[in-house]
Design a protein around this motif. Structure first.
Motif, short mmCIF file in Angstrom:
data_model
loop_
_atom_site.label_atom_id
_atom_site.label_comp_id
_atom_site.label_asym_id
_atom_site.label_seq_id
_atom_site.Cartn_x
_atom_site.Cartn_y
_atom_site.Cartn_z
N UNK A 89 -71.85 -21.08 0.61
CA UNK A 89 -71.71 -20.00 1.60
C UNK A 89 -71.89 -20.51 3.02
N UNK A 90 -72.84 -21.41 3.21
CA UNK A 90 -73.07 -21.99 4.54
C UNK A 90 -71.87 -22.83 4.97
N UNK A 91 -71.34 -23.62 4.05
CA UNK A 91 -70.16 -24.44 4.35
C UNK A 91 -68.98 -23.55 4.72
N UNK A 92 -68.77 -22.46 3.95
CA UNK A 92 -67.68 -21.54 4.27
C UNK A 92 -67.89 -20.92 5.64
N UNK A 93 -69.13 -20.61 5.99
CA UNK A 93 -69.42 -20.06 7.31
C UNK A 93 -69.12 -21.05 8.42
N UNK A 94 -69.42 -22.32 8.18
CA UNK A 94 -69.13 -23.35 9.18
C UNK A 94 -67.63 -23.59 9.32
N UNK A 95 -66.87 -23.23 8.31
CA UNK A 95 -65.41 -23.34 8.38
C UNK A 95 -64.80 -22.11 9.01
N UNK A 96 -65.62 -21.25 9.58
CA UNK A 96 -65.21 -20.06 10.33
C UNK A 96 -64.48 -19.04 9.45
N UNK A 97 -64.92 -18.93 8.19
CA UNK A 97 -64.35 -17.91 7.31
C UNK A 97 -65.04 -16.59 7.59
N UNK A 98 -64.28 -15.52 7.50
CA UNK A 98 -64.85 -14.20 7.76
C UNK A 98 -65.69 -13.75 6.57
N UNK A 99 -66.39 -12.65 6.75
CA UNK A 99 -67.22 -12.12 5.68
C UNK A 99 -66.38 -11.69 4.47
N UNK A 100 -65.14 -11.34 4.69
CA UNK A 100 -64.26 -10.97 3.58
C UNK A 100 -63.70 -12.20 2.85
N UNK A 101 -63.56 -13.32 3.56
CA UNK A 101 -63.03 -14.54 2.97
C UNK A 101 -64.10 -15.36 2.26
N UNK A 102 -65.35 -15.19 2.64
CA UNK A 102 -66.45 -15.97 2.09
C UNK A 102 -67.15 -15.15 1.00
N UNK A 103 -66.93 -15.49 -0.27
CA UNK A 103 -67.53 -14.71 -1.35
C UNK A 103 -69.06 -14.83 -1.42
N UNK A 104 -69.61 -15.83 -0.74
CA UNK A 104 -71.07 -16.04 -0.79
C UNK A 104 -71.78 -15.50 0.45
#
Length: 177
Positions: A157-172
């Motif tokens: 989830x942290x990695x997805x957040x650092x990749x600038x994924x939105x809350x809808x794109x990041x399942x974690x």
């Protein structure tokens, strides 16, 4: 604000409560001030304290701004959401004085009713937001696993957040309350 800041050191995830409780206190204070106006034998210091209670509504604004930044993920989405909140705040401050007309003097019943209505709306929206966050987190935990119990999911989830994924794109991504 100091009370909420001190309370926040000891209790976590109280942002939604920080929206609701100050508004409840403000409504109680406004009802006391309005209800005791032009009354004989009313304790003046009690009315002053009730007036101070009305100002507790200002404690909700930092919680609104905090939640705005933490309920959405992705830089552009966060920036847009914060801009919408600040513009709405400014528009409300521009419109607010027009709710008080000279024809309503000296009680200004329509203006005070408008304020109490907006405070009540904030309470309702805060309650709905808290329920929505709770159930959305529960649904995400059921569907994708609970990141608070699994370090790998949390790291993903942290990695997805650092990749600038939105809350809808990041399942974690999990919403804070």
């Amino acid at each position: 604000m100091w009370v909420w800041a001190a309370t926040g050191l000891y209790f976590k995830n109280q942002r939604v409560a920080g929206l609701i409780i100050p508004m409840v206190i403000a409504i109680i204070g406004m009802a006391i001030v309005y209800g005791t106006e032009n009354s004989e034998g009313v304790n003046k210091w009690g009315r002053v304290f009730a007036y101070w209670m009305i100002n507790s509504c200002s404690a909700a604004f930092p919680f609104i701004m905090n939640l705005t930044g933490q309920l959405v993920s992705g830089h552009t989405k966060q920036s847009f959401t914060r801009a919408v909140v600040l513009i709405s705040f400014a528009v409300g401050n521009i419109i607010g004085p027009f709710c008080f007309s000279a024809s309503d003097a000296p009680r200004y019943s329509k203006g005070l009713a408008t304020i109490m209505g907006t405070f009540a709306a904030c309470i309702i929206i805060g309650c709905m937001l808290g329920c929505l966050i709770y159930y959305e987190n529960k649904l995400r935990n059921k569907k994708h696993g609970d990141p608070s119990k699994d370090e790998n999911l949390k790291l993903e989830g942290i990695i997805n957040g650092l990749q600038d994924k939105t809350d809808l794109e990041n399942p974690h991504f999990r919403f804070v309350y």
